[in-house]
Write an enzyme that holds these catalytic residues in place. Structure first.
Site, PDB file in Angstrom:
ATOM      1  N   SER A 164      -3.857   6.222 -28.022  1.00 18.35           N
ATOM      2  CA  SER A 164      -4.572   6.997 -28.255  1.00 18.35           C
ATOM      3  C   SER A 164      -4.494   8.822 -28.715  1.00 18.35           C
ATOM      4  CB  SER A 164      -5.817   6.605 -27.032  1.00 18.35           C
ATOM      5  OG  SER A 164      -4.742   6.743 -26.116  1.00 18.35           O
TER       6      SER A 164
ATOM      7  N   LYS B 177     -10.247  11.946 -29.509  1.00 23.20           N
ATOM      8  CA  LYS B 177     -11.763  12.113 -28.928  1.00 23.20           C
ATOM      9  C   LYS B 177     -12.615  13.181 -29.653  1.00 23.20           C
ATOM     10  CE  LYS B 177     -11.946  11.236 -24.098  1.00 23.20           C
ATOM     11  NZ  LYS B 177     -10.423  10.758 -23.467  1.00 23.20           N
TER      12      LYS B 177
ATOM     13  N   SER C  62       7.126  -0.920 -36.530  1.00 25.17           N
ATOM     14  CA  SER C  62       8.355  -1.056 -35.940  1.00 25.17           C
ATOM     15  C   SER C  62       9.156  -2.214 -36.251  1.00 25.17           C
ATOM     16  CB  SER C  62       8.047  -0.639 -34.795  1.00 25.17           C
ATOM     17  OG  SER C  62       9.253  -0.644 -33.716  1.00 25.17           O
TER      18      SER C  62
ATOM     19  N   SER D 144     -10.757  18.481 -18.019  1.00 24.03           N
ATOM     20  CA  SER D 144      -9.998  19.561 -17.743  1.00 24.03           C
ATOM     21  C   SER D 144      -8.722  19.178 -18.974  1.00 24.03           C
ATOM     22  CB  SER D 144      -9.032  20.020 -16.405  1.00 24.03           C
ATOM     23  OG  SER D 144      -9.119  18.394 -16.424  1.00 24.03           O
TER      24      SER D 144
ATOM     25  N   ASP E 246     -11.013   0.485 -11.920  1.00 23.81           N
ATOM     26  CA  ASP E 246     -11.806   0.278 -11.764  1.00 23.81           C
ATOM     27  C   ASP E 246     -12.776  -0.455 -12.210  1.00 23.81           C
ATOM     28  OD1 ASP E 246     -11.350   2.972 -13.194  1.00 23.81           O
ATOM     29  OD2 ASP E 246     -13.563   2.928 -13.398  1.00 23.81           O
TER      30      ASP E 246
ATOM     31  N   ASN F 166      -1.099  14.717 -26.248  1.00 23.54           N
ATOM     32  CA  ASN F 166      -1.365  15.751 -26.098  1.00 23.54           C
ATOM     33  C   ASN F 166      -0.553  15.840 -23.796  1.00 23.54           C
ATOM     34  OD1 ASN F 166      -2.405  17.303 -27.458  1.00 23.54           O
ATOM     35  ND2 ASN F 166      -3.975  16.458 -26.843  1.00 23.54           N
TER      36      ASN F 166
ATOM     37  N   GLY G 204      -5.184   2.536 -10.987  1.00 24.08           N
ATOM     38  CA  GLY G 204      -6.669   3.175 -11.413  1.00 24.08           C
ATOM     39  C   GLY G 204      -8.007   1.761 -12.068  1.00 24.08           C
TER      40      GLY G 204
ATOM     41  N   GLU H 225      -5.899  -0.468 -18.327  1.00 24.68           N
ATOM     42  CA  GLU H 225      -5.705   1.057 -17.631  1.00 24.68           C
ATOM     43  C   GLU H 225      -5.088   0.846 -16.954  1.00 24.68           C
ATOM     44  OE1 GLU H 225      -9.825   0.492 -15.172  1.00 24.68           O
ATOM     45  OE2 GLU H 225      -9.098  -1.704 -14.761  1.00 24.68           O
TER      46      GLU H 225
HETATM   47  C1  LIG Z   1     -10.046  10.524 -23.493  1.00 26.27           C
HETATM   48  C2  LIG Z   1      -8.888   9.298 -23.047  1.00 26.27           C
HETATM   49  C3  LIG Z   1      -8.763   8.071 -23.111  1.00 26.27           C
HETATM   50  C4  LIG Z   1      -9.780   6.991 -22.300  1.00 26.27           C
HETATM   51  O1  LIG Z   1     -11.065   6.799 -22.691  1.00 26.27           O
HETATM   52  P1  LIG Z   1     -12.064   6.630 -22.957  1.00 26.27           P
HETATM   53  O2  LIG Z   1     -13.527   6.636 -23.303  1.00 26.27           O
HETATM   54  O3  LIG Z   1     -12.619   7.432 -21.672  1.00 26.27           O
HETATM   55  O4  LIG Z   1     -11.715   5.409 -22.016  1.00 26.27           O
HETATM   56  C5  LIG Z   1      -7.241   6.934 -23.420  1.00 26.27           C
HETATM   57  N1  LIG Z   1      -6.557   8.227 -24.160  1.00 26.27           N
HETATM   58  C6  LIG Z   1      -6.239   9.683 -24.468  1.00 26.27           C
HETATM   59  C7  LIG Z   1      -5.470  10.384 -25.402  1.00 26.27           C
HETATM   60  C8  LIG Z   1      -7.708   9.892 -23.628  1.00 26.27           C
HETATM   61  O5  LIG Z   1      -7.440  11.952 -24.362  1.00 26.27           O
END
Ligand SMILES: *Cc1c(COP(=O)(O)O)cnc(C)c1O
Length: 326
Positions: free
Chosen positions: A309, A58, A33, A83, A215, A312, A213, A209
Site C-alpha cells: 500500500s 492514498k 518474486s 499526520s 478493531d 513512506n 489493533g 490489520e
Molecule cells: C492509510 C493507509 C493504509 C490503510 O488504509 P485504510 O483505507 O485506512 O484502510 C494502509 N497502508 C498505507 C500505506 C496507508 O497510508
C-alpha cells in the site's frame, strides 16, 4: 460521523474514479518474486503502490474526491486532519487541481512529514495533541473559511478512488484466487472489494490489520463497530481506532475474512522486500505479505495478489528495522 444520506459506493464509482485518475495517477507496476513463490508454493503478484505519487495509494482517493468539488467548494478549498499519507495525498491533489488546502497536524508530528505536506503547497495548522481537540479545530476552520473536510477513509469518493489500484491489478492478472489488502479504517479494503467482486467474483479477499489493533476484525465478529485505544504498532498507517460506518457496511458484506500480522512479522517482510526485491516498503504496506506468509490461509498452488500500500517510512527508523529488528 454517521451520514446516512451518503450512498455506499459501487463498482461504477470505482470505474468513474479510474477515468478521473487516468493520466494523473501512476499505473503502478505488478512485481513478482521467484524466491517468494518457491518459498510459499504459490504465484504472487505484488501491486506496488509504494511507487504511486506521494508514495502511497492514498493519492487515488484524495484526487478522486477533490476532482468532484463544485466550483464554490474548490474556490474555498479542502481541509483534512492527518499526520500521515492522507495529508500528503490531499496536499498534492489540491495543488494539481489548483485549490487551497489546509491540513491540521499535531505540533509533534515528524518534521519530515510537516515539510513534505508544506512542500506540496498546503497550509499546515498545528495543534497540541494533549490539550486541544483536532475535530473542534477542524470544525472551526471549516466554518470560518468555508472549507470542505475530506476524511481519510469514510467517504464514498475516497473509497471508490482507492478501489482503482485493485481494478488495475485485476486487469493485469485477471484470475487471482486470493488477495491480501492492508487494513486501517477500511477505505482501501472497501474499494478493493468492490473492484474484486466485479472483476474476479471468485477471488477470496482478506483484510490484514496489525495484531495490536484488530478493531475491524472484532467489529466483523460482533457485527457492530468496535472502538479501541490507539494501538501500539510500527504499522502507523493502520493505527485507526474504529471502522467508518460506510467502510464497515461494504467490508462486512463482501470480505472473505480479516486476519492480523505482528510487528515482528512486518519487520521480516520489510527485510525481504529490501534484500530480495530491492524495494522500500513502509511497515503498514507490508501487512499483506506478512499475512500471506503467516496467517495459515491456504495459498498453495494459487495465484495470490499482494497489495503493497505504500513506501513512506522515516529512513532512520527504517534502517533500525533492517539492522536490528524492532
Ligand atoms: C492509510 C493507509 C493504509 C490503510 O488504509 P485504510 O483505507 O485506512 O484502510 C494502509 N497502508 C498505507 C500505506 C496507508 O497510508
Amino acid at each position: 460521523m454517521t451520514d446516512l444520506s451518503a450512498p455506499l459506493p459501487t463498482y461504477a464509482g470505482v470505474q468513474s474514479a479510474a477515468a478521473r485518475l487516468a493520466g494523473v495517477a501512476h499505473r503502478t507496476p505488478v512485481l513478482t518474486s521467484t524466491t517468494m513463490d518457491e518459498s510459499l508454493g504459490a504465484s504472487l503478484y505484488f501491486k506496488a503502490e509504494n511507487y504511486q505519487r506521494m508514495g502511497a495509494f492514498k493519492f487515488r482517493g484524495a484526487y478522486n474526491a477533490l476532482s468532484r468539488f463544485t466550483p464554490t467548494q474548490a474556490a474555498a478549498g479542502v481541509l483534512a486532519y492527518s499526520s500521515g499519507n492522507h495529508a500528503q495525498a490531499i496536499a498534492l491533489s489540491a495543488r494539481l487541481l489548483g485549490m487551497p488546502a489546509v491540513i491540521v497536524m499535531p505540533e509533534d508530528a515528524p518534521v519530515a512529514k510537516l515539510a513534505a505536506t508544506r512542500g506540496y503547497g498546503a497550509e499546515v495548522v498545528l495543534y497540541d495533541r494533549f490539550s486541544e481537540d483536532r475535530e473542534a479545530i477542524a470544525a472551526r476552520l471549516a466554518q470560518e473559511r468555508g472549507l470542505t473536510l475530506i476524511p481519510p477513509y469514510n467517504h464514498p469518493h475516497v473509497m471508490a478512488g482507492q478501489g482503482t489500484a485493485v481494478a488495475e491489478l485485476l486487469e493485469d492478472v485477471p484470475d487471482l484466487d486470493v488477495l491480501f489488502v492492508p487494513l486501517g479504517g477500511g477505505g482501501l479494503l472497501s474499494g478493493s472489494l468492490l473492484a474484486a467482486k466485479a472483476l474476479a467474483p471468485g477471488c477470496k479477499v482478506y483484510g490484514v490489520e496489525p495484531a495490536a489493533g484488530n478493531d475491524f476484525q472484532q467489529s466483523l465478529r460482533s457485527g457492530k463497530i468496535v472502538k479501541i485505544e490507539t494501538p501500539k504498532t510500527i504499522a502507523d498507517g493502520a493505527q485507526t481506532q474504529a471502522a467508518g460506518d460506510l467502510t464497515f457496511a461494504v467490508v462486512r458484506q463482501l470480505v472473505t475474512d480479516i486476519v492480523t500480522a505482528t510487528d515482528e512479522q512486518l519487520v521480516d517482510a520489510l527485510r525481504f522486500y529490501a534484500e530480495r526485491m530491492k524495494i522500500i516498503v513502509e511497515p503498514t504496506g507490508a501487512l499483506s505479505l506478512a499475512a500471506a506468509q503467516n496467517s495459515g490461509i491456504d495459498i498453495k498452488g494459487k495465484k495470490v495478489g499482494i497489495l503493497i500500500s505504500g513506501g513512506n517510512v522515516d529512513i532512520a527508523k527504517y534502517g533500525e528495522f533492517l539492522s536490528r529488528g524492532l
